[in-house]
Design a protein around this motif. Structure first.
Motif, PDB file in Angstrom:
ATOM      1  N   SER A 166      -0.756  -0.348  -8.197  1.00 36.39           N
ATOM      2  CA  SER A 166      -0.129   0.539  -9.182  1.00 36.39           C
ATOM      3  C   SER A 166       0.481   1.754  -8.482  1.00 36.39           C
ATOM      4  O   SER A 166       0.172   2.052  -7.328  1.00 36.39           O
ATOM      5  N   ASN A 167       1.347   2.439  -9.182  1.00 37.20           N
ATOM      6  CA  ASN A 167       1.992   3.631  -8.635  1.00 37.20           C
ATOM      7  C   ASN A 167       0.953   4.656  -8.187  1.00 37.20           C
ATOM      8  O   ASN A 167       1.065   5.249  -7.128  1.00 37.20           O
ATOM      9  N   SER A 168      -0.075   4.855  -8.996  1.00 38.75           N
ATOM     10  CA  SER A 168      -1.087   5.864  -8.678  1.00 38.75           C
ATOM     11  C   SER A 168      -2.006   5.452  -7.526  1.00 38.75           C
ATOM     12  O   SER A 168      -2.778   6.262  -7.029  1.00 38.75           O
ATOM     13  N   GLU A 169      -1.929   4.189  -7.090  1.00 32.62           N
ATOM     14  CA  GLU A 169      -2.732   3.727  -5.957  1.00 32.62           C
ATOM     15  C   GLU A 169      -1.912   3.625  -4.666  1.00 32.62           C
ATOM     16  O   GLU A 169      -2.483   3.466  -3.597  1.00 32.62           O
ATOM     17  N   SER A 170      -0.596   3.726  -4.775  1.00 30.31           N
ATOM     18  CA  SER A 170       0.261   3.630  -3.596  1.00 30.31           C
ATOM     19  C   SER A 170       0.355   4.987  -2.905  1.00 30.31           C
ATOM     20  O   SER A 170       0.149   6.031  -3.522  1.00 30.31           O
ATOM     21  N   LEU A 171       0.674   4.970  -1.625  1.00 30.72           N
ATOM     22  CA  LEU A 171       0.809   6.229  -0.890  1.00 30.72           C
ATOM     23  C   LEU A 171       1.947   7.070  -1.455  1.00 30.72           C
ATOM     24  O   LEU A 171       1.832   8.290  -1.537  1.00 30.72           O
ATOM     25  N   LEU A 172       3.016   6.412  -1.869  1.00 36.39           N
ATOM     26  CA  LEU A 172       4.131   7.148  -2.452  1.00 36.39           C
ATOM     27  C   LEU A 172       3.725   7.802  -3.772  1.00 36.39           C
ATOM     28  O   LEU A 172       4.047   8.963  -4.023  1.00 36.39           O
ATOM     29  N   GLY A 173       2.968   7.087  -4.588  1.00 32.55           N
ATOM     30  CA  GLY A 173       2.498   7.644  -5.854  1.00 32.55           C
ATOM     31  C   GLY A 173       1.510   8.782  -5.662  1.00 32.55           C
ATOM     32  O   GLY A 173       1.614   9.825  -6.318  1.00 32.55           O
ATOM     33  N   ILE A 174       0.565   8.604  -4.755  1.00 32.92           N
ATOM     34  CA  ILE A 174      -0.414   9.661  -4.476  1.00 32.92           C
ATOM     35  C   ILE A 174       0.298  10.893  -3.915  1.00 32.92           C
ATOM     36  O   ILE A 174      -0.078  12.020  -4.210  1.00 32.92           O
ATOM     37  N   SER A 175       1.367  10.668  -3.139  1.00 35.33           N
ATOM     38  CA  SER A 175       2.148  11.786  -2.591  1.00 35.33           C
ATOM     39  C   SER A 175       2.682  12.694  -3.690  1.00 35.33           C
ATOM     40  O   SER A 175       2.683  13.918  -3.538  1.00 35.33           O
ATOM     41  N   MET A 196       0.814  -1.190   0.000  1.00 38.80           N
ATOM     42  CA  MET A 196       0.000   0.000   0.000  1.00 38.80           C
ATOM     43  C   MET A 196       0.862   1.260   0.000  1.00 38.80           C
ATOM     44  O   MET A 196       0.511   2.242  -0.627  1.00 38.80           O
ATOM     45  N   ILE A 197       1.991   1.211   0.700  1.00 36.17           N
ATOM     46  CA  ILE A 197       2.854   2.390   0.724  1.00 36.17           C
ATOM     47  C   ILE A 197       3.615   2.507  -0.589  1.00 36.17           C
ATOM     48  O   ILE A 197       3.649   3.565  -1.199  1.00 36.17           O
ATOM     49  N   LEU A 198       4.204   1.402  -1.007  1.00 37.85           N
ATOM     50  CA  LEU A 198       4.961   1.382  -2.259  1.00 37.85           C
ATOM     51  C   LEU A 198       4.200   0.601  -3.317  1.00 37.85           C
ATOM     52  O   LEU A 198       3.455  -0.328  -3.006  1.00 37.85           O
ATOM     53  N   PRO A 199       4.396   0.943  -4.583  1.00 40.01           N
ATOM     54  CA  PRO A 199       3.758   0.152  -5.639  1.00 40.01           C
ATOM     55  C   PRO A 199       4.402  -1.232  -5.724  1.00 40.01           C
ATOM     56  O   PRO A 199       5.574  -1.406  -5.382  1.00 40.01           O
ATOM     57  N   ASP A 200       3.638  -2.203  -6.138  1.00 39.28           N
ATOM     58  CA  ASP A 200       4.159  -3.543  -6.381  1.00 39.28           C
ATOM     59  C   ASP A 200       3.366  -4.158  -7.530  1.00 39.28           C
ATOM     60  O   ASP A 200       2.689  -3.441  -8.256  1.00 39.28           O
ATOM     61  N   LYS A 201       3.420  -5.466  -7.685  1.00 45.93           N
ATOM     62  CA  LYS A 201       2.732  -6.064  -8.828  1.00 45.93           C
ATOM     63  C   LYS A 201       1.206  -6.030  -8.695  1.00 45.93           C
ATOM     64  O   LYS A 201       0.499  -6.221  -9.670  1.00 45.93           O
ATOM     65  N   TYR A 202       0.693  -5.769  -7.489  1.00 42.60           N
ATOM     66  CA  TYR A 202      -0.755  -5.693  -7.276  1.00 42.60           C
ATOM     67  C   TYR A 202      -1.255  -4.271  -7.077  1.00 42.60           C
ATOM     68  O   TYR A 202      -2.439  -3.994  -7.240  1.00 42.60           O
TER      69      TYR A 202
END
Length: 88
Positions: free
Chosen positions: A9-18, A1-7
């Motif tokens: 996406s970047n835009s769904e991770s906390l880092l991506g939303i940041s 959830m914090i970092l993107p992974d295979k499940y």
């Protein structure tokens, strides 16, 4: 959830939303409500994000950003980008 992974996406991770939050915040000092409204206008209403975050996840992202040292807040609760000299 914090970092993107295979499940997640970047835009769904906390880092991506940041990164999206920082693009809204820029060098401004704003209350959380204004950041959310500007975020909605720029990314949710324009459907730029496939799975946009809920308000709850947005708040979780702001908390993550504070813990990671990306943002800080002033005495009156205004949020600003910690890495850019903002007028606060």
């Amino acid at each position: 959830m914090i970092l993107p992974d295979k499940y997640i996406s970047n835009s769904e991770s906390l880092l991506g939303i940041s990164s999206f939050v920082l693009s809204v915040l820029k060098a401004k000092t704003l209350p959380i409500e204004t950041i959310w409204k500007d975020f909605q206008k720029k990314y949710i209403h324009t459907m730029k994000l496939k799975n946009p975050p809920t308000y709850q996840k947005f708040i979780l992202t702001i908390n993550f950003m504070y813990i990671a040292g990306m943002v800080n807040y002033s005495e009156n609760g205004m949020i600003f980008n910690e890495n850019i000299k903002a007028h606060h």
